[in-house]
Design an enzyme around this catalytic site. Structure first.
Site, PDB file in Angstrom:
ATOM      1  N   HIS A 260       0.838  -1.199   0.000  1.00 55.82           N
ATOM      2  CA  HIS A 260       0.000   0.000   0.000  1.00 55.82           C
ATOM      3  C   HIS A 260       0.874   1.251   0.000  1.00 55.82           C
ATOM      4  O   HIS A 260       2.090   1.169   0.162  1.00 55.82           O
ATOM      5  CB  HIS A 260      -0.931   0.008   1.231  1.00 55.82           C
ATOM      6  CG  HIS A 260      -0.208  -0.097   2.527  1.00 55.82           C
ATOM      7  ND1 HIS A 260      -0.197  -1.228   3.305  1.00 55.82           N
ATOM      8  CD2 HIS A 260       0.589   0.791   3.166  1.00 55.82           C
ATOM      9  CE1 HIS A 260       0.548  -1.027   4.361  1.00 55.82           C
ATOM     10  NE2 HIS A 260       1.043   0.195   4.303  1.00 55.82           N
TER      11      HIS A 260
HETATM   12  C1  T46 Z   1       3.030   0.212   6.839  1.00 58.51           C
HETATM   13  C2  T46 Z   1       3.658  -1.117   7.066  1.00 58.51           C
HETATM   14  C3  T46 Z   1       5.141  -1.082   7.138  1.00 58.51           C
HETATM   15  C4  T46 Z   1      -4.288  -1.017  13.524  1.00 58.51           C
HETATM   16  O1  T46 Z   1      -5.395  -1.255  14.040  1.00 58.51           O
HETATM   17  N1  T46 Z   1      -3.518   0.002  14.003  1.00 58.51           N
HETATM   18  C5  T46 Z   1      -2.308   0.298  13.469  1.00 58.51           C
HETATM   19  O2  T46 Z   1      -1.638   1.244  13.950  1.00 58.51           O
HETATM   20  C6  T46 Z   1      -1.831  -0.480  12.367  1.00 58.51           C
HETATM   21  C7  T46 Z   1      -0.478  -0.182  11.724  1.00 58.51           C
HETATM   22  C8  T46 Z   1      -2.614  -1.497  11.895  1.00 58.51           C
HETATM   23  N2  T46 Z   1      -3.819  -1.773  12.473  1.00 58.51           N
HETATM   24  C9  T46 Z   1      -4.617  -2.907  11.989  1.00 58.51           C
HETATM   25  C10 T46 Z   1      -5.168  -2.733  10.586  1.00 58.51           C
HETATM   26  C11 T46 Z   1      -5.234  -4.164  10.070  1.00 58.51           C
HETATM   27  O3  T46 Z   1      -6.449  -4.756  10.496  1.00 58.51           O
HETATM   28  O4  T46 Z   1      -3.762  -4.065  11.943  1.00 58.51           O
HETATM   29  C12 T46 Z   1      -4.092  -4.871  10.820  1.00 58.51           C
HETATM   30  C13 T46 Z   1      -2.875  -5.098   9.951  1.00 58.51           C
HETATM   31  O5  T46 Z   1      -2.506  -3.856   9.330  1.00 58.51           O
HETATM   32  P1  T46 Z   1      -1.854  -3.806   7.887  1.00 58.51           P
HETATM   33  O6  T46 Z   1      -2.448  -4.831   7.014  1.00 58.51           O
HETATM   34  O7  T46 Z   1      -1.918  -2.368   7.409  1.00 58.51           O
HETATM   35  O8  T46 Z   1      -0.342  -4.209   8.225  1.00 58.51           O
HETATM   36  P2  T46 Z   1       0.920  -4.092   7.298  1.00 58.51           P
HETATM   37  O9  T46 Z   1       2.035  -4.748   8.004  1.00 58.51           O
HETATM   38  O10 T46 Z   1       0.629  -4.599   5.917  1.00 58.51           O
HETATM   39  O11 T46 Z   1       1.225  -2.526   7.180  1.00 58.51           O
HETATM   40  C14 T46 Z   1       1.729  -1.858   8.301  1.00 58.51           C
HETATM   41  C15 T46 Z   1       1.151  -0.450   8.373  1.00 58.51           C
HETATM   42  O12 T46 Z   1      -0.269  -0.512   8.330  1.00 58.51           O
HETATM   43  C16 T46 Z   1       1.620   0.419   7.250  1.00 58.51           C
HETATM   44  O13 T46 Z   1       1.372   1.769   7.566  1.00 58.51           O
HETATM   45  O14 T46 Z   1       3.596   1.068   6.183  1.00 58.51           O
HETATM   46  O15 T46 Z   1       3.152  -1.793   8.221  1.00 58.51           O
END
Ligand code: T46
Length: 145
Positions: A62
Site C-alpha cells: 500500500h
Molecule cells: C506500513 C507497514 C510497514 C491497527 O489497528 N492500528 C495500526 O496502527 C496499524 C499499523 C494497523 N492496524 C490494523 C489494521 C489491520 O487490520 O492491523 C491490521 C494489519 O494492518 P496492515 O495490514 O496495514 O499491516 P501491514 O504490516 O501490511 O502494514 C503496516 C502499516 O499498516 C503500514 O502503515 O507502512 O506496516
C-alpha cells in the site's frame, strides 16, 4: 482522498536512509541507539512493530496519502520494496542504527523477513484507514493526476 500535494509528487528520490546515533558501551555492555526530537524529519505520533513474520510472508502492499514513516530493523533483517509508480528501489534493512524514511505517496512492500526479525515503525500520524491506498491501480492513477 486527501489533498496533500507532496503525496502524489513525491518520487523514489525522497526515500532516505538515515544513521541513528549508536552509543557503544565502553565496558562492553553492548550498544544503545536513540531517536530524539530532531532525528526524524517529522514528529512521531505513533509507534508499532512487526514481528514473528514468516519468511515467505509479505507486509505492506500500500501507499499512504499523508503519513510519513521511519522503518528500523531493530532485530534481524528484511527487504523494503519501494516504488513511486515509475521507478523501483529495494532497500535491505539489517542494522538497528539505520532508519529508512519513507515519505507519503510511495508504495511499499516488506518481504524476506529473517527469523526473529522485528520491524519498528515510527510514524507521523495516528492510525487512519482512509490514509491508505491499498489498490496498486488506484495508486498509479493517484500518482499520474
Ligand atoms: C506500513 C507497514 C510497514 C491497527 O489497528 N492500528 C495500526 O496502527 C496499524 C499499523 C494497523 N492496524 C490494523 C489494521 C489491520 O487490520 O492491523 C491490521 C494489519 O494492518 P496492515 O495490514 O496495514 O499491516 P501491514 O504490516 O501490511 O502494514 C503496516 C502499516 O499498516 C503500514 O502503515 O507502512 O506496516
Amino acid at each position: 482522498m486527501g489533498t496533500n500535494t507532496k503525496s502524489y509528487l513525491n518520487s523514489i528520490n525522497q526515500v532516505e536512509l538515515i544513521s541513528i546515533e549508536k552509543i557503544s558501551d565502553p565496558e562492553g555492555r553492548g550498544n544503545l541507539s536513540v531517536v530524539e526530537k530532531n532525528t526524524l524529519p517529522f514528529e512521531v505520533k505513533r509507534v508499532y512493530y512487526l514481528y514473528d513474520v514468516p519468511s515467505d510472508a509479505s507486509r505492506g502492499g500500500h501507499a499512504h496519502i499523508e503519513l510519513e514513516q521511519c522503518l528500523i530493523a531493530v532485530s534481524g533483517s528484511f527487504d523494503v520494496v519501494l516504488t513511486d509508480g515509475k521507478k523501483k528501489k529495494i532497500v535491505h534493512l539489517n542494522k538497528p542504527n539505520r532508519g529508512l524514511i519513507i515519505p507519503c505517496g510511495i508504495w511499499r512492500e516488506l518481504e524476506n523477513f529473517s527469523s526473529g526479525s522485528v520491524c519498528l515503525a515510527l510514524v507521523s500520524e495516528v492510525y487512519d484507514e482512509s490514509d491508505y491506498i491499498r489498490d496498486y491501480e488506484v495508486f498509479k492513477s493517484f500518482k499520474s493526476r
